[in-house]
Design an enzyme around this catalytic site. Structure first.
Site, short mmCIF file in Angstrom:
data_model
loop_
_atom_site.label_atom_id
_atom_site.label_comp_id
_atom_site.label_asym_id
_atom_site.label_seq_id
_atom_site.Cartn_x
_atom_site.Cartn_y
_atom_site.Cartn_z
CD GLU A 42 47.45 39.50 44.57
OE1 GLU A 42 46.29 39.29 44.83
OE2 GLU A 42 48.04 40.70 44.29
CD GLU A 65 49.13 40.45 40.26
OE1 GLU A 65 48.30 41.01 40.55
OE2 GLU A 65 48.90 39.01 40.11
C1 PNW Z 1 45.31 40.86 42.36
N1 PNW Z 1 42.88 43.96 47.54
O1 PNW Z 1 44.12 41.00 43.17
C2 PNW Z 1 45.40 39.84 41.59
O2 PNW Z 1 46.63 38.95 41.53
C3 PNW Z 1 44.91 40.07 40.31
O3 PNW Z 1 44.31 38.77 39.62
C4 PNW Z 1 43.96 41.19 40.15
O4 PNW Z 1 43.05 41.30 38.85
C5 PNW Z 1 44.71 42.46 40.17
O5 PNW Z 1 45.39 42.26 41.40
C6 PNW Z 1 43.88 43.61 40.41
O6 PNW Z 1 42.83 43.25 41.31
C7 PNW Z 1 43.96 41.85 44.12
O7 PNW Z 1 41.84 44.34 47.73
C8 PNW Z 1 42.58 41.77 44.48
O8 PNW Z 1 43.71 44.64 48.13
C9 PNW Z 1 42.20 42.84 45.62
C10 PNW Z 1 43.29 43.29 46.29
C11 PNW Z 1 44.51 43.41 45.98
C12 PNW Z 1 44.84 42.45 44.86
#
Ligand code: PNW
Length: 440
Positions: free
Chosen positions: A166, A351
């Site tokens: 990401e 994911e």
């Molecule tokens: C992902 N957003 O994080 C990560 O790859 C994981 O480590 C995390 O635990 C999971 O998604 C759930 O949050 C994100 O704000 C964090 O759009 C924030 C965002 C997207 C993905």
């Protein structure tokens, strides 16, 4: 669940995903301090200022966790290798850290689980963060060195390697929106990090190819964006948000360019001669990892800083994160990626998952909402395959309840409940539902 394994192509992979800092317990095994430890200790950054020091103690309990994956009938496990565990100061090797990943990968293979490795899932060694982290180009080269060290140790046994998890979260969310470490709200910092994280991917690819590694790629997160209304202003705002959140990274990697709508704000702040890096950034990959969680509704807002957009949640049901549940967005995304960017290149949903306010009662967790969520998103994946997208696997986020970054241990994404006092694992009803669907 409204699907079974036999609905999918023969070699389709079902798995679950985690990340090192979120589960391992960073105080064990000689791991070095990271910028997430610093960020968590700062005022108001993380719920209850929680960090990953203990997390799920996966460091000591990984055999039990892999048994649970295996017992669910999963084919693969997506995990990450912590840079700060392997190289505590970002540059010097910690043999104990390498030994841990050696044992972990062997334990996957003993159980017939395909190891899907991610090289960088966010715990930047503090020593490098102190020198500017992803704003500093040197970090990209040190990341290349880490790639060499970990690959020399476990590269002979992993099934697939993703460079970066990401890049949008690592750069924009962390340096422009300030929600993740290092918590900056600075367009110049963001632009530099948004370029350097892509360069880190490119340099890691170069290092992996030099070792003859195959099955290498990147994991990018995408949102589904819809305009708030049918005005030209909302349409333009949606294009801009899509350029920053989605296109910046996939176009760099697949086309070697950045979208004009995003350059309109970032160009003056990018590092000098950034164009010279685009060739290395866009070298061929073997697969694309796709993370998808939610839809956004986008409106123009002239009263705010560039990019002058409001990003809002849609009207549908929400998860515990407040994220709108929108499975149709996953079908549309996978089809769009295949048509516009990757063609026949294999994609994996690396994911997808939901946080929910789960409760352990009488030794069980009833989470029918999560079972429905998983079912709907796997069916959405199947629709994309039927429409021609080459999707080869689906990984649920996450195997375990874990450290949910700025939300500490408050948000539970797991199909396995973790009691953070006793660290006891309890498979939830969704775990059992997924198990029976993939057994058929
Ligand atoms: C992902 N957003 O994080 C990560 O790859 C994981 O480590 C995390 O635990 C999971 O998604 C759930 O949050 C994100 O704000 C964090 O759009 C924030 C965002 C997207 C993905």
């Amino acid at each position: 669940m409204d699907f079974e394994r036999s609905d999918f192509p023969k070699d389709f992979v079902f798995g679950a995903a985690t990340a090192a800092y979120q589960i391992e317990g960073h105080k064990f095994g000689g791991a070095g301090p990271t910028h997430w430890d610093t960020f968590a200790a700062g005022p108001g950054n993380v719920v209850r200022a929680e960090d990953g020091a203990l997390a799920c103690d996966h460091y000591h309990r990984f055999a039990e966790d892999l048994d649970l994956l295996k017992d669910a009938g999963m084919d693969a496990y997506r995990f990450s290798t912590s840079w700060a565990r392997v190289m505590p100061d970002g540059r010097t090797v910690n043999p104990e850290g390498l030994d841990f990943y050696d044992r972990l990968v062997d334990a996957m293979l003993e159980r017939g689980l395909q190891p899907f490795q991610t090289l960088y899932h966010w715990e930047l060694p503090s020593a490098l963060a102190d020198q500017g982290g992803w704003m500093n180009r040197d970090t990209c080269h040190y990341f290349g060195d880490f790639t060499d060290v970990i690959t020399d140790r476990i590269g002979d046994r992993v099934h697939a390697i993703a460079t970066i998890n990401e890049p949008w979260c690592v750069s924009y969310l962390s340096h422009f929106l300030g929600h993740h470490a290092p918590g900056l709200k600075d367009i110049r910092a963001a632009a530099r990090a948004m370029h350097h994280i892509n360069l880190a991917h490119g340099i890691a690819m170069t290092r992996l190819r030099a070792k003859g590694m195959e099955n290498c790629g990147i994991v990018i997160n995408f949102d589904h964006n819809d305009p708030a209304d049918d005005t030209p202003q909302a349409a333009q705002a949606t294009k801009t948000a899509d350029a920053i959140n989605n296109r910046w990274f996939i176009e760099a990697v697949t086309q070697g360019s950045y979208p004009d709508e995003a350059l309109a704000g970032f160009a003056p702040h990018l590092p000098a001669n950034w164009q010279d890096d685009m060739k290395e950034i866009s070298q061929p990959i073997d697969f694309l990892g796709v993370n998808y969680y939610k839809r956004h509704i986008i409106a123009a807002n002239q009263n705010t800083v560039w990019p002058k957009v409001d990003i809002m949640q849609g009207p549908g049901d929400k998860t515990q994160m407040g994220w709108e549940i929108f499975p149709a967005g996953l079908s549309a995304l996978l089809i769009r990626l295949s048509e516009d960017y990757v063609g026949d290149l294999p994609m994996y949903v690396t994911e997808n998952g939901m946080a929910w306010d789960d409760h352990l009662e009488n030794g069980a967790v009833a989470d029918p909402e999560r079972t429905q969520f998983i079912s709907d998103h796997i069916v959405a994946t199947k629709r994309a395959i039927d429409a021609g997208a080459n999707v080869q696997g689906f990984f649920y986020w996450s195997l375990l309840d874990n450290y949910e970054w700025a939300f500490g241990y408050e948000k539970r994404f797991g199909i396995i409940h973790v009691d953070f006092e006793t660290l006891k694992r309890t498979p939830k009803a969704s775990y059992h539902a997924l198990k029976s669907a993939i057994a058929r």
